[in-house]
Design an enzyme around this catalytic site. Structure first.
Site, PDB file in Angstrom:
ATOM      1  N   THR A 104       0.846  -1.184   0.000  1.00  0.00           N
ATOM      2  CA  THR A 104       0.000   0.000   0.000  1.00  0.00           C
ATOM      3  C   THR A 104       0.881   1.232   0.000  1.00  0.00           C
ATOM      4  O   THR A 104       1.904   1.269   0.683  1.00  0.00           O
ATOM      5  CB  THR A 104      -0.942   0.070   1.217  1.00  0.00           C
ATOM      6  OG1 THR A 104      -1.609   1.333   1.236  1.00  0.00           O
ATOM      7  CG2 THR A 104      -0.193  -0.088   2.532  1.00  0.00           C
ATOM      8  N   ILE A 105       0.464   2.240  -0.738  1.00  0.00           N
ATOM      9  CA  ILE A 105       1.218   3.496  -0.697  1.00  0.00           C
ATOM     10  C   ILE A 105       1.013   4.195   0.642  1.00  0.00           C
ATOM     11  O   ILE A 105       1.786   5.069   1.013  1.00  0.00           O
ATOM     12  CB  ILE A 105       0.828   4.442  -1.850  1.00  0.00           C
ATOM     13  CG1 ILE A 105      -0.628   4.908  -1.723  1.00  0.00           C
ATOM     14  CG2 ILE A 105       1.085   3.803  -3.198  1.00  0.00           C
ATOM     15  CD1 ILE A 105      -0.993   6.043  -2.663  1.00  0.00           C
ATOM     16  N   ASP A 106      -0.025   3.797   1.401  1.00  0.00           N
ATOM     17  CA  ASP A 106      -0.345   4.465   2.663  1.00  0.00           C
ATOM     18  C   ASP A 106       0.556   4.046   3.825  1.00  0.00           C
ATOM     19  O   ASP A 106       0.528   4.685   4.882  1.00  0.00           O
ATOM     20  CB  ASP A 106      -1.803   4.195   3.052  1.00  0.00           C
ATOM     21  CG  ASP A 106      -2.786   4.856   2.102  1.00  0.00           C
ATOM     22  OD1 ASP A 106      -2.425   5.870   1.488  1.00  0.00           O
ATOM     23  OD2 ASP A 106      -3.916   4.348   1.966  1.00  0.00           O
ATOM     24  N   ARG A 123      -0.189   6.907  -7.171  1.00  0.00           N
ATOM     25  CA  ARG A 123      -0.192   5.444  -7.263  1.00  0.00           C
ATOM     26  C   ARG A 123       0.364   4.925  -8.572  1.00  0.00           C
ATOM     27  O   ARG A 123       0.609   3.728  -8.706  1.00  0.00           O
ATOM     28  CB  ARG A 123      -1.625   4.916  -7.101  1.00  0.00           C
ATOM     29  CG  ARG A 123      -2.057   4.992  -5.677  1.00  0.00           C
ATOM     30  CD  ARG A 123      -3.335   4.351  -5.302  1.00  0.00           C
ATOM     31  NE  ARG A 123      -4.125   3.625  -6.258  1.00  0.00           N
ATOM     32  CZ  ARG A 123      -5.388   3.265  -6.004  1.00  0.00           C
ATOM     33  NH1 ARG A 123      -5.946   3.608  -4.863  1.00  0.00           N
ATOM     34  NH2 ARG A 123      -6.069   2.589  -6.880  1.00  0.00           N
TER      35      ARG A 123
END
Length: 344
Positions: A125-127, A279
């Site tokens: 996840t980019i988070d 993303r």
């Protein structure tokens, strides 16, 4: 063995590097990697592709995923669990490497617990909000993209004496906002973990102007709340609709915050929403390396029979942790937010 590899949830820079790492390791050890298209839908509906050497060639710099992706959850479809059982009974695959975020790890955990599916998870996840790992691949690329955008906004904000509000991704955790805000020299950061009121931000901006700074950059996570000194706060949603699995559609906090700040300060305020730009595209070198390490480690976990685990980064080492421990969301380290406040 035939080992299924799938990518689920949102796309992310580095997915193809994981596929390449896992696939090449399995081929080297004499096994057959099988691509499952569109996440767990590919397993349930027998949608496969061959992952031979030609298919795995040239993947390192590619964004997105050659396997496509979806948020398909077998447990949210009446026939889903039985389709998964049938796929395993047919020997479509002998085990599955599932690459995905929080929701994907939840599905993977339940498939192992309820159906005894032989699975290994890879955190994506980019988070950067997956519990149990110090860092997820894709995060470094997203921070790099957001930082570059903030750098570019500095010059235009200064030229026009404007306040610029930059909305970045971060539904439940503010890692991108904090790290990009520090790297880009932001003058305010809003994250889901901590409410910062419009009045507090406006006062900080006015103090900057009093010191001769006629522009400000505010970075806000999409999941942050619009908060006020009277104690009221609310999340801003792009619409009242939810996606097919009930997740609310966030977006718009940047525009809402910009309007409130302009009214509170009298300074012209503009908003930039980075959205899916964060993303897409080529992963950074750091993400390519981490994704490759994760892919190889996931293949090794399958070959060792370490099912029901997720590969994770602990310091500089790749480890395995039980999927049962991957619960909830990893919040941002608030010490980083305190560090950023030094420069507000």
């Amino acid at each position: 063995m035939r080992i299924g590899i799938l990518t689920a949830g949102g796309d992310c820079p580095g997915l193809n590097a994981v596929i390449r790492g896992a696939g090449r390791r399995l081929l080297r050890e004499g096994h057959e990697p099988i691509g499952l298209r569109r996440g767990y839908r590919g397993l349930a509906h027998a949608d496969h592709m061959t992952l031979d050497h030609p298919a795995l060639s040239g993947l390192l710099p590619m964004g997105g995923t050659i396997l496509s992706t979806s948020s398909y959850d077998p447990f949210r479809h009446d026939d889903g669990p039985q389709r998964v059982r049938d796929a395993m009974a047919r020997k479509d695959v002998d085990a599955v490497i599932a690459i995905g975020g929080e929701h994907t790890m939840e599905i993977t955990r339940e498939l192992h617990a309820q159906l005894d599916l032989p699975v290994v998870g890879v955190p994506k996840t980019i988070d950067n909000d997956i519990v149990g790992t110090d860092r997820t691949f894709g995060f470094d690329t997203a921070v790099h993209v957001a930082t570059e955008a903030i750098d570019r906004l500095h010059s235009t904000a200064q030229s026009h004496d404007r306040v610029m509000v930059v909305e970045v991704m971060g539904r439940n955790a503010g890692w991108i906002a904090v790290m990009a805000g520090i790297a880009g020299g932001a003058d305010g950061i809003l994250v889901p973990e901590v409410d910062v009121t419009v009045e507090e931000l406006a006062a900080n901006i006015r103090r900057r102007h009093d010191r001769g700074k006629d522009f400000s950059i505010i970075v806000v996570s999409e999941g942050a709340r619009l908060a006020f000194a009277d104690g009221s706060s609310r999340k801003v949603r792009a619409s009242d609709d939810t996606d097919e699995y009930g997740y609310e559609r966030l977006g718009g906090i940047g525009a809402a915050l910009a309007k409130e700040l302009e009214e509170a300060t009298g300074y012209e305020t503009r908003v930039v929403v980075l959205g899916h730009i964060q993303r897409g595209g080529t992963p950074t070198a750091s993400d390519r390396i981490l994704a490759t390490r994760y892919g190889v480690a996931a293949a090794d976990a399958v070959l060792d029979g370490a099912f029901g685990t997720m590969v994770a980064l602990d310091g500089s080492e790749i480890t395995r942790i039980p999927l049962s421990d991957v619960v909830g969301v990893k919040p941002v380290d608030l010490r980083l937010l305190e560090l950023a406040k030094t420069f507000f």
